[in-house]
Design a protein around this motif. Structure first.
Motif, PDB file in Angstrom:
ATOM      1  N   ARG A 169       0.803  -1.223   0.000  1.00 21.26           N
ATOM      2  CA  ARG A 169       0.000   0.000   0.000  1.00 21.26           C
ATOM      3  C   ARG A 169       0.831   1.267   0.000  1.00 21.26           C
ATOM      4  N   GLY A 170       2.113   1.154   0.227  1.00 17.62           N
ATOM      5  CA  GLY A 170       2.985   2.297   0.130  1.00 17.62           C
ATOM      6  C   GLY A 170       3.286   2.972   1.452  1.00 17.62           C
ATOM      7  N   THR A 171       4.382   3.719   1.462  1.00 14.21           N
ATOM      8  CA  THR A 171       4.773   4.518   2.619  1.00 14.21           C
ATOM      9  C   THR A 171       5.315   5.848   2.111  1.00 14.21           C
ATOM     10  N   GLN A 172       4.937   6.934   2.785  1.00 13.61           N
ATOM     11  CA  GLN A 172       5.291   8.272   2.329  1.00 13.61           C
ATOM     12  C   GLN A 172       6.708   8.631   2.753  1.00 13.61           C
ATOM     13  N   VAL A 173       7.467   9.151   1.802  1.00 12.27           N
ATOM     14  CA  VAL A 173       8.796   9.699   2.076  1.00 12.27           C
ATOM     15  C   VAL A 173       8.789  11.163   1.646  1.00 12.27           C
ATOM     16  N   THR A 174       9.155  12.034   2.568  1.00 18.28           N
ATOM     17  CA  THR A 174       9.216  13.464   2.266  1.00 18.28           C
ATOM     18  C   THR A 174      10.611  13.972   2.593  1.00 18.28           C
ATOM     19  N   VAL A 175      11.250  14.555   1.592  1.00 21.24           N
ATOM     20  CA  VAL A 175      12.593  15.111   1.768  1.00 21.24           C
ATOM     21  C   VAL A 175      12.468  16.629   1.676  1.00 21.24           C
ATOM     22  N   SER A 176      12.640  17.273   2.806  1.00 18.95           N
ATOM     23  CA  SER A 176      12.428  18.716   2.860  1.00 18.95           C
ATOM     24  C   SER A 176      13.154  19.295   4.051  1.00 18.95           C
ATOM     25  N   SER A 177      13.610  20.540   3.886  1.00 19.84           N
ATOM     26  CA  SER A 177      14.229  21.242   5.002  1.00 19.84           C
ATOM     27  C   SER A 177      13.187  22.070   5.758  1.00 19.84           C
TER      28      SER A 177
END
Length: 121
Positions: A113-121
Motif C-alpha cells: 500500500r505504500g509509505t510516504q517519504v518526504t525530503v524537505s528542510s
C-alpha cells in the motif's frame, strides 16, 4: 501474497532513510521484489529491484540507494542515502515471478500500500 511497507517519514536533504518491505504468502527466493515511487500527477516509476543477490537500479538513484534482503525475515530493504527533495513520494514494494530485475510497473502484479517519504528542510 502480502507486502507491507514501513519506514517512511520526513527527512532533510542529504539525510538517510531505510524502508522495509515485509512479505508473506510466498517465497522470496523465486521472486523479483521491486521498489517504486509515485508523486501526484506523475507515473509510478521504478527505483530498483532485487532477485537472489542481483540488483538493478534506476539511473536517478544509482550510488545513493541500496536494496538488500533478509530471507529469514522475508523482508526486503531499501536503504536511501543522500536524499534529495526530488526523492519525495509514496514508495511501494511489489513482487513478480518471471520478470527478473524489471523496473516496469506493469510487470508487477502484487503490491503493497505504500509509505510516504518526504525530503524537505
Amino acid at each position: 501474497w502480502q507486502l507491507v511497507e514501513s519506514g517512511g517519514g520526513l527527512v532533510q536533504p542529504g539525510g538517510s532513510l531505510r524502508l522495509s518491505c515485509a512479505t508473506s504468502g510466498f517465497t522470496l527466493d523465486y521472486c523479483s521484489i521491486g521498489w517504486f515511487r509515485q508523486v501526484p500527477g506523475k507515473e509510478r516509476e521504478g527505483v530498483g529491484c532485487i532477485i537472489s543477490s542481483a540488483t538493478n537500479y534506476a539511473d536517478s538513484v544509482k550510488g545513493r540507494f541500496t536494496i538488500s534482503r533478509d530471507n529469514a525475515k522475508n523482508t526486503v530493504y531499501l536503504q536511501m542515502d543522500r536524499l534529495e527533495p526530488e526523492d519525495t513520494g509514496v514508495y511501494y514494494c511489489a513482487a513478480n515471478i518471471g520478470r527478473p530485475l524489471s523496473l516496469i510497473r506493469d510487470e508487477y502484479p502484487y503490491w503493497g500500500r505504500g509509505t510516504q517519504v518526504t525530503v524537505s528542510s
